[in-house]
Design a protein around this motif. Structure first.
Motif, PDB file in Angstrom:
ATOM      1  N   UNK A 319       0.934  -1.351  -0.119  1.00 27.85           N
ATOM      2  CA  UNK A 319      -0.190   0.075  -0.232  1.00 27.85           C
ATOM      3  C   UNK A 319       0.911   1.143   0.376  1.00 27.85           C
ATOM      4  N   UNK A 320       0.460   2.189  -0.944  1.00 25.67           N
ATOM      5  CA  UNK A 320       1.485   3.658  -0.566  1.00 25.67           C
ATOM      6  C   UNK A 320      -0.145   4.603  -0.270  1.00 25.67           C
ATOM      7  N   UNK A 321       0.053   5.367   0.714  1.00 25.12           N
ATOM      8  CA  UNK A 321      -0.986   6.575   1.191  1.00 25.12           C
ATOM      9  C   UNK A 321      -0.287   7.562   0.823  1.00 25.12           C
ATOM     10  N   UNK A 322      -1.131   8.664   0.015  1.00 27.25           N
ATOM     11  CA  UNK A 322      -0.328  10.185   0.206  1.00 27.25           C
ATOM     12  C   UNK A 322      -0.852  10.757   0.995  1.00 27.25           C
ATOM     13  N   UNK A 323      -0.644  12.265   1.914  1.00 27.83           N
ATOM     14  CA  UNK A 323      -1.278  13.076   2.501  1.00 27.83           C
ATOM     15  C   UNK A 323      -0.297  14.258   2.536  1.00 27.83           C
ATOM     16  N   UNK A 324      -1.112  15.823   2.703  1.00 26.96           N
ATOM     17  CA  UNK A 324      -0.647  16.828   2.265  1.00 26.96           C
ATOM     18  C   UNK A 324       0.393  17.031   2.952  1.00 26.96           C
ATOM     19  N   UNK A 325       1.463  18.155   2.377  1.00 24.80           N
ATOM     20  CA  UNK A 325       2.398  17.709   3.070  1.00 24.80           C
ATOM     21  C   UNK A 325       2.275  18.422   4.264  1.00 24.80           C
ATOM     22  N   UNK A 326       4.211  17.493   5.400  1.00 21.11           N
ATOM     23  CA  UNK A 326       3.960  17.886   6.533  1.00 21.11           C
ATOM     24  C   UNK A 326       3.169  17.262   7.504  1.00 21.11           C
ATOM     25  N   UNK A 327       2.315  16.195   6.326  1.00 22.36           N
ATOM     26  CA  UNK A 327       1.972  14.760   7.591  1.00 22.36           C
ATOM     27  C   UNK A 327       2.452  13.275   7.855  1.00 22.36           C
ATOM     28  N   UNK A 328       2.478  12.631   8.795  1.00 21.52           N
ATOM     29  CA  UNK A 328       3.086  11.921   9.719  1.00 21.52           C
ATOM     30  C   UNK A 328       2.507  10.447   9.736  1.00 21.52           C
TER      31      UNK A 328
END
Length: 684
Positions: A319-328
């Motif tokens: 799985x690849x999960x993307x989030x806004x910049x700055x997310x951890x």
């Protein structure tokens, strides 16, 4: 943006300029981008700047920078020429100078990218949907879906769902349809989605789907040059990759953005994997499915989930999960399950010849990773290392994997029973804690040896000896088998048989059963044998037996015993022997008979001269005279008898020739002759 008549004229002229680049299905482009000297536009990960111009305003210097500010490429371009980015060998898009406006000291550029096949032969049933992958050519693309609302024999009605609107279109078989994507301001990437209808039936439609080779929708003019609206704020777009690893069914992944947390749970794994997203209070936001090889962008949360592959056997997906910049993303901690086993090529072996192969298997059957795996195996007492040991450490042992089988050789040095193992494996789990596992109960290995064997033989002739002389018809033989060693428990032979090699002059039992013999033990065997003929018989033997492991062996022993049955030797000597007085006449007679005539006469005369002197003087002897007279008379009588007999036989023959008359009295002459014959016979 204000449209000047001069710009329109420039575009008209530009449309007549021939294209240098070409593609099989065309290009997608962003047109009418106006830049002043020194101004720039951001396109995905690149910034394109109008850096300089010649004095006549006929050529413009274009520079392209990467996100980190480094220069990627640059070139001076006249009107109608393009600059490939990042290079001419593998361009993902082109910067084309469409027009140079000297009067306004501005240029018009176009950003162009070849259309490339995303997926061919996409089969969409009536009322079915197809979702574009979350990423294409490593670029995040918007959530776009193609839905077939109706199908016919030669066409299909489709709905193209963009993040900000839905477009409806009827496409005929063999035709295509291009959809533009709106960017910041009045700009659009056209055609962004390009679909070609290959086949249409009443049940389904088959498409080829294309996107630009560089499908980014990030587009931003320099300060003061933006306008229009965007589907979502750039700061909230899930563009940063925060998780790129496996997830197992039932696992949760927590993603934190500023003060907000989201939990992504993988519910099930399959061709369509199910996910649920919860807020920081564990309230369900949404449950959705992601097809393998595609992605899903949530509108309820700034997250995007992409499934690259899955493994049903282990119930996990990559799985690849993307989030806004700055997310951890908070790492998922899993526990490994280490199993170690030890095995050997045999549990029993022989000293001085056999070797022991030892195999060690280490497996991680858990979901967690094991680091710094170290295998510790000791060499048992009674053995020495016979080969180099292979790799005993491994930096990482991933889940559901095995270490290469460790193999080494041990050589026994003494007999006995020994323990092999246990093997200990030390490792660190994903938390960094050191742990260890062992192989459990050790293996019992027994080492045997063959005792030193000897065989002796004896024969009996009043006393026992390895050499005898006999005139008897039988002889008794005795054989002694001895085993030398230190430990009778581990040094022995079994099922032994002494097989004799007898010459043809002897007969008897040739296979003598010995049985088992342990170290320090002696066995004696006796048997009687017949002597068939005189001979100097040499007896050999072969000992056939099994070792403690059941393997058969043969050992020969020669010249065990010698039986001499020959008669005494006869010595012949010439001895002069004279006959006795009573034997002398016969001896003289036989001697004379063997000589030739001359020698015979000579010897006879010599003997006569010798014997005359010893004979007494006598009168006339009448016996020889009478004997001679008797012989003469007998000869005369014999002669007369033969003569008369022949005459008689002749008369009978003549008489037999005459025929007798039937009846009557015989003739006078015949009667007279008959009477004469009878008279002569009577006289005789």
């Amino acid at each position: 943006m204000k449209k000047l008549p001069l710009i329109m004229m420039g575009l008209l002229i530009f449309s007549l300029v021939p294209y240098v680049e070409s593609a099989s299905v065309g290009k997608a482009s962003i047109d009418q981008v106006m830049l002043g000297l020194g101004e720039s536009v951001t396109f995905g990960d690149y910034k394109i700047q109008f850096a300089d111009v010649d004095q006549a305003w006929t050529q413009a210097l274009i520079k392209v920078y990467a996100r980190d500010g480094s220069l990627v490429t640059s070139k001076v371009l006249p009107t109608g020429y393009s600059l490939p980015v990042p290079d001419a060998q593998n361009p993902i898009f082109y910067v084309r100078v469409s027009w140079i406006l000297a009067s306004n000291q501005k240029i018009l550029i176009s950003l162009e990218s070849d259309l490339e096949l995303v997926q061919g032969d996409v089969n969409i049933t009536k009322n079915g949907e197809y979702s574009l992958p979350y990423k294409f050519n490593d670029v995040v693309i918007p959530a776009i879906k193609i839905k077939v609302t109706n199908t016919y024999d030669n066409k299909a009605d489709v709905q193209i769902k963009l993040p900000y609107e839905t477009v409806t279109q009827t496409i005929f078989e063999g035709d295509h349809y291009g959809v533009s994507y709106k960017l910041n301001g009045d700009f659009q990437y056209s055609p962004y989605l390009y679909i070609y209808l290959k086949n249409a039936t009443t049940n389904y439609a088959v498409f080829d789907v294309y996107l630009p080779k560089y499908p980014t929708t990030v587009f931003q003019l320099g300060e003061g040059e933006t306008g229009g609206t965007t589907p979502s704020a750039p700061s909230a777009e899930p563009t940063e990759l925060v998780y790129n690893d496996i997830m197992y069914e039932g696992e949760n992944l927590t993603i934190t953005l500023n003060e907000t947390s989201y939990t992504v749970k993988l519910n099930t794994v399959g061709y369509y994997s199910s996910f649920s997203v919860f807020d920081d209070e564990n309230n369900l936001i949404k449950t959705f499915e992601v097809r393998r090889g595609t992605g899903y962008i949530m509108s309820e949360a700034p997250l995007a989930v992409e499934v690259l592959s899955y493994e049903s056997e282990y119930k996990r997906a990559y799985v690849r999960i993307y989030a806004p910049k700055g997310a951890e993303a908070t790492p998922i901690i899993r526990d490994p399950e280490i199993h170690v086993s030890i095995s050997a090529s045999s549990t029993a072996l022989l000293l001085d010849g056999d070797e022991l192969l030892v195999f060690i298997d280490v497996e991680n059957s858990g979901r967690g990773r094991a680091d710094n795996v170290n295998v510790v195996a000791s060499i048992p007492t009674g053995f020495e290392l016979g080969s180099e040991i292979g790799t005993w450490t491994l930096s990482t042992l991933p889940p559901f994997t095995k270490m290469p089988v460790l193999v080494y050789v041990l050589k026994p040095t003494q007999v006995g029973r020994y323990s092999l193992g246990p093997v200990v494996v030390k490792y660190h789990d994903e938390r960094g804690a050191e742990k260890e596992e062992d192989s459990g109960k050790p293996i019992q290995i027994t080492v045997y040896a063959l005792p030193k064997l000897s065989v002796t033989g004896e024969a009996f002739n009043g006393t026992w000896s390895t050499y005898v002389h006999t005139q008897e018809k039988t002889v008794k033989l005795k054989f002694t088998i001895s085993a030398e060693g230190k430990d009778p428990k581990y040094e022995f032979i079994k099922n032994a048989t002494l097989q004799l090699e007898l010459p043809d002059s002897m007969d008897g039992e040739v296979k003598l059963y010995v049985g088992d013999i342990k170290a320090g033990e002696t066995k004696t065997l006796e048997s009687d044998y017949a002597i068939l003929k005189a001979d100097n018989a040499i007896i050999n033997a072969k000992l056939v037996y099994q070792d403690p492991l059941g393997n058969w062996h043969e050992e020969s022993f020669g010249n065990l015993v010698v039986v001499n049955s020959l008669p005494p030797a006869i010595e012949i000597k010439e001895v002069k022997v004279y006959p006795a007085p009573d034997e002398l006449p016969s001896y003289v007679n036989s001697t004379l008979a063997e000589l030739d005539n001359d020698s015979k006469v000579t010897l006879a005369e010599a003997l006569q001269n010798i014997t005359l002197a010893y004979l007494p003087k006598k009168g006339i002897s009448w016996w020889p005279i009478l004997a001679v007279l008797f012989i003469i008379v007998s000869a005369v009588l014999g002669y007369n008898y033969v003569d008369l007999k022949s005459k008689y036989d002749k008369a009978l023959k003549e008489l037999g020739r005459k025929k007798r008359r039937p009846g009557g009295i015989p003739k006078k002459e015949e009667a007279q002759k008959t009477e004469e014959i009878q008279s002569k016979e009577e006289q005789l």
